[in-house]
Design an enzyme around this catalytic site. Sequence first.
Site, PDB file in Angstrom:
ATOM      1  N   PHE A 113      16.320  42.219  47.567  1.00 33.68           N
ATOM      2  CA  PHE A 113      17.466  41.324  47.470  1.00 33.68           C
ATOM      3  C   PHE A 113      16.933  39.910  47.210  1.00 33.68           C
ATOM      4  CE2 PHE A 113      21.006  38.834  49.239  1.00 33.68           C
ATOM      5  CZ  PHE A 113      22.081  39.471  48.631  1.00 33.68           C
ATOM      6  N   ASP A 184      12.595  44.894  55.724  1.00 35.53           N
ATOM      7  CA  ASP A 184      13.964  44.398  55.808  1.00 35.53           C
ATOM      8  C   ASP A 184      14.878  45.624  55.890  1.00 35.53           C
ATOM      9  OD1 ASP A 184      16.541  43.451  55.331  1.00 35.53           O
ATOM     10  OD2 ASP A 184      15.797  41.753  54.149  1.00 35.53           O
ATOM     11  N   TYR A 209      26.170  42.548  59.776  1.00 37.37           N
ATOM     12  CA  TYR A 209      27.540  42.588  59.249  1.00 37.37           C
ATOM     13  C   TYR A 209      27.746  43.719  58.256  1.00 37.37           C
ATOM     14  CZ  TYR A 209      25.022  39.715  55.848  1.00 37.37           C
ATOM     15  OH  TYR A 209      24.089  39.247  54.974  1.00 37.37           O
ATOM     16  N   LYS A 210      26.686  44.479  57.954  1.00 35.28           N
ATOM     17  CA  LYS A 210      26.821  45.616  57.036  1.00 35.28           C
ATOM     18  C   LYS A 210      27.183  46.848  57.868  1.00 35.28           C
ATOM     19  CE  LYS A 210      24.086  43.274  53.541  1.00 35.28           C
ATOM     20  NZ  LYS A 210      22.748  42.903  53.063  1.00 35.28           N
ATOM     21  N   ARG A 356      29.322  49.957  42.939  1.00 35.38           N
ATOM     22  CA  ARG A 356      28.623  50.384  44.154  1.00 35.38           C
ATOM     23  C   ARG A 356      29.616  50.857  45.202  1.00 35.38           C
ATOM     24  NH1 ARG A 356      24.878  46.277  47.633  1.00 35.38           N
ATOM     25  NH2 ARG A 356      26.916  45.365  47.968  1.00 35.38           N
TER      26      ARG A 356
HETATM   27  C1  LIG Z   1      22.533  41.431  52.700  1.00 35.30           C
HETATM   28  C2  LIG Z   1      21.099  41.050  52.552  1.00 35.30           C
HETATM   29  C3  LIG Z   1      20.651  39.750  52.839  1.00 35.30           C
HETATM   30  C4  LIG Z   1      21.595  38.660  53.204  1.00 35.30           C
HETATM   31  O1  LIG Z   1      20.965  37.598  53.864  1.00 35.30           O
HETATM   32  P1  LIG Z   1      21.867  36.560  54.683  1.00 35.30           P
HETATM   33  O2  LIG Z   1      20.932  35.522  55.138  1.00 35.30           O
HETATM   34  O3  LIG Z   1      22.523  37.330  55.784  1.00 35.30           O
HETATM   35  O4  LIG Z   1      22.918  36.038  53.748  1.00 35.30           O
HETATM   36  C5  LIG Z   1      19.291  39.501  52.767  1.00 35.30           C
HETATM   37  N1  LIG Z   1      18.417  40.461  52.409  1.00 35.30           N
HETATM   38  C6  LIG Z   1      18.817  41.710  52.106  1.00 35.30           C
HETATM   39  C7  LIG Z   1      17.811  42.739  51.719  1.00 35.30           C
HETATM   40  C8  LIG Z   1      20.160  42.035  52.145  1.00 35.30           C
HETATM   41  O5  LIG Z   1      20.578  43.256  51.806  1.00 35.30           O
END
Ligand SMILES: *Cc1c(COP(=O)(O)O)cnc(C)c1O
Length: 397
Positions: A113, A184, A209-210, A356
Amino acid sequence: MTQSVTRKHLFDLPEGVIYLDGNSLGSLPAAVPGHVAGMVADQWGQMLIKGWNDAGWFAQPGRVGDKIAGLIGAPAGSVMAGDTLSIKVYQALAAALRMNPDRRVVLSDSGNFPTDLYMAQGLLDLIGQGHSLRVVEPEAVAEAIDEEVAAVLLTQVDYRTGRRHDMTALTGAAHDAGAVMIWDLAHSAGAFEIDLAGSGCAFAVGCTYKYLNGGPGAPAFIYVRPDLADTAQPALQGWMGHNAPFAFDMDYQPAGGIARMRVGTPPVIQMSALEQALSVWDGVSLADVRAASVALMEQFIAEVEARCPQLTLASPRDPEARGSHVSFRFAEGYAAMQALIDRGVIGDFRAPDIMRFGFTPLYLDDGDITGAVDILADILATEAWRDPKYQVRGAVT
Ligand SMILES: *Cc1c(COP(=O)(O)O)cnc(C)c1O
């Protein structure tokens, strides 16, 4: 199988909506609104500042961390909740680099990400000692781990395709090469069983939050392997991670153990929402959740491939190589997703052409899958997505 884990009554889902986006923002556990309203009125309203002790606000990030630990295969006392995932990535990577001071390469992959890569770039620039970020294709990670690599920073499940890395194998490869491993778990925590302790990785981070349904902006978490927790250097030396925050020393002294990964004042209201949200997992087996998720994904793929020839599977076909979401490519995917959302089937779109769909067995069953594909097939057959209103792009896709 699905029947055994589905607990829709524990969630407040809007009438007429089939929610296939719990991988991006989990749905609302029904007990959260009352809990948060009560917490605000009784704790903030009545206890005022006494709430830090009397309502346990100060201890809450560790308490919530312990609940998360139970869902990711980590021991109690090894996980701290707080901040955002971007911040936790920075903290973990900074600590990892301090553990490997003679090496200059951070390895990640192009399926990561973007914020993880951005945070790494910013940190390496700031250090200013010639570190570089090596980004390879996800399939090439294992062979790119060499003796130059200080830290390997990987997201287990690819946010676009759902492709899942082999955590144990890659952690082993990193350790064989003398690199520090950071996982992660953004798309892993609450999606399937994770044996974090068994993997031996040094650090893990994730958001809540996921799949953990903590709500928009819910605190993130960080795991530090227990044998490293008293020596890992937290680059973000906030007062709440100090050994004695209320001694108000001029100099920073990290707290013992995972508490040093705290930064500043925690978001207590959001933390309370998360703490309550996590109770939907009481008595739930993640092995059962995973089995139900695979069944839903297999049903979805089979029905889409049979009834929507316009779409091409973008996710691995082998469920073992996948997390808990499924992606299809379609050139007009953005408009098609808008049309789908307009008819109550909520998934999301990731550029350039990925539709998705997330599978969250706690609040989805096989009837939802058939219902969603009925609508998707209709939108594609009638080309309802051609309506110009479905071309308008919002700030968040
Ligand atoms: C959803 C997600 C994020 C989001 O980061 P935030 O700091 O919570 O906005 C970061 N890394 C990955 C791999 C994600 O899937």
